[in-house]
Scaffold this motif. Structure first.
Motif, PDB file in Angstrom:
ATOM      1  N   ILE A  19      43.602  33.945  41.386  1.00 18.42           N
ATOM      2  CA  ILE A  19      42.387  33.211  41.017  1.00 18.42           C
ATOM      3  C   ILE A  19      42.250  33.217  39.495  1.00 18.42           C
ATOM      4  CG2 ILE A  19      39.860  33.193  41.138  1.00 18.42           C
ATOM      5  CD1 ILE A  19      40.209  34.399  44.013  1.00 18.42           C
ATOM      6  N   GLY A  20      42.547  34.350  38.885  1.00 17.73           N
ATOM      7  CA  GLY A  20      42.528  34.440  37.415  1.00 17.73           C
ATOM      8  C   GLY A  20      43.525  33.495  36.772  1.00 17.73           C
ATOM      9  N   LEU A  33      45.404  24.790  42.895  1.00 15.99           N
ATOM     10  CA  LEU A  33      45.770  26.181  43.169  1.00 15.99           C
ATOM     11  C   LEU A  33      44.634  26.907  43.887  1.00 15.99           C
ATOM     12  CD1 LEU A  33      47.627  28.618  43.000  1.00 15.99           C
ATOM     13  CD2 LEU A  33      46.862  28.958  40.630  1.00 15.99           C
ATOM     14  N   LEU A  34      43.415  26.698  43.441  1.00 14.33           N
ATOM     15  CA  LEU A  34      42.267  27.333  44.095  1.00 14.33           C
ATOM     16  C   LEU A  34      42.110  26.849  45.539  1.00 14.33           C
ATOM     17  CD1 LEU A  34      39.767  27.249  41.105  1.00 14.33           C
ATOM     18  CD2 LEU A  34      40.779  29.308  42.135  1.00 14.33           C
ATOM     19  N   LEU A  79      36.541  33.240  43.991  1.00 12.56           N
ATOM     20  CA  LEU A  79      37.168  31.933  44.086  1.00 12.56           C
ATOM     21  C   LEU A  79      36.124  30.817  44.013  1.00 12.56           C
ATOM     22  CD1 LEU A  79      40.158  30.807  46.114  1.00 12.56           C
ATOM     23  CD2 LEU A  79      38.123  29.386  46.084  1.00 12.56           C
ATOM     24  N   ALA A  80      35.046  30.936  44.772  1.00 12.09           N
ATOM     25  CA  ALA A  80      34.014  29.893  44.767  1.00 12.09           C
ATOM     26  C   ALA A  80      33.378  29.764  43.387  1.00 12.09           C
ATOM     27  CB  ALA A  80      32.961  30.189  45.832  1.00 12.09           C
ATOM     28  N   HIS A  81      33.148  30.888  42.727  1.00 15.51           N
ATOM     29  CA  HIS A  81      32.569  30.889  41.382  1.00 15.51           C
ATOM     30  C   HIS A  81      33.504  30.161  40.411  1.00 15.51           C
ATOM     31  CE1 HIS A  81      29.763  32.382  38.433  1.00 15.51           C
ATOM     32  NE2 HIS A  81      30.606  33.220  37.874  1.00 15.51           N
ATOM     33  N   THR A  82      34.799  30.375  40.571  1.00 12.32           N
ATOM     34  CA  THR A  82      35.797  29.727  39.718  1.00 12.32           C
ATOM     35  C   THR A  82      35.967  28.260  40.099  1.00 12.32           C
ATOM     36  OG1 THR A  82      36.933  31.865  39.550  1.00 12.32           O
ATOM     37  CG2 THR A  82      38.174  29.918  38.869  1.00 12.32           C
ATOM     38  N   MET A  83      35.979  27.978  41.398  1.00 12.82           N
ATOM     39  CA  MET A  83      36.139  26.605  41.876  1.00 12.82           C
ATOM     40  C   MET A  83      34.992  25.714  41.391  1.00 12.82           C
ATOM     41  SD  MET A  83      38.042  24.459  43.590  1.00 12.82           S
ATOM     42  CE  MET A  83      38.890  24.688  45.140  1.00 12.82           C
TER      43      MET A  83
END
Length: 161
Positions: free
Chosen positions: A10-11, A29-30, A50-54
């Motif tokens: 995720i990073g 990728l996510l 993941l959701a925070h990054t997505m």
């Protein structure tokens, strides 16, 4: 530093977006990782991060909001023990200011009708700010809260749909 391979991946997706400007590649990728972890039913730490990054790689504010809401829901299922086991130095309480900040910003982007919800999430973010240290991450979130507070006191400018 975490050794949890899902968090590492995720990073890497976040790096694609933030440092290499490859928003579509990061989103792809996510999406792959999302499927691997079982979506909303996966490990709550993985789902939250993941959701925070997505949310950051969405082109539509409504989709961004949906992902930010998923991140907050997953955080509510998290324990400090889970974050510690994954090698995450931040306690669960330290996640909430950023999660609420992002939700508040989504509601701000949605315009006048959503401003009350933006202010509500801003208050939640501010109430949890003491969980953050006086480090780079803590300063980033505090600066974001300050900026958002200023934006919410300025006259609203409706977003194009």
């Amino acid at each position: 530093m975490t050794t949890d391979q899902i968090l590492v991946r995720i990073g890497e997706a976040a790096q694609l977006h933030h440092h290499q400007g490859q928003r579509d590649a990061a989103r792809h990728l996510l999406s792959q990782i999302w499927d691997e972890i079982g979506g909303d039913h996966g490990n709550p730490l993985h789902v939250c991060v993941l959701a925070h990054t997505m949310a950051d790689v969405q082109d539509d504010v409504h989709q961004e909001l949906l992902w930010d809401q998923r991140a907050l829901t997953a955080a509510d299922r998290l324990t400090d023990e889970q974050t510690t086991q994954a090698g995450v130095a931040l306690p669960v309480a330290g996640l909430y200011p950023s999660l609420h900040l992002n939700l508040a910003d989504c509601y701000r982007k949605l315009g006048d009708l959503a401003r009350a919800r933006a202010r509500e999430h801003l208050r939640h973010a501010q109430s949890g700010i003491d969980a953050l240290g006086d480090d780079e991450y803590g300063r980033l979130i505090r600066n974001g809260l300050h900026t958002l507070m200023q934006q919410l006191t300025a006259p609203a400018v409706p977003q194009a749909k």
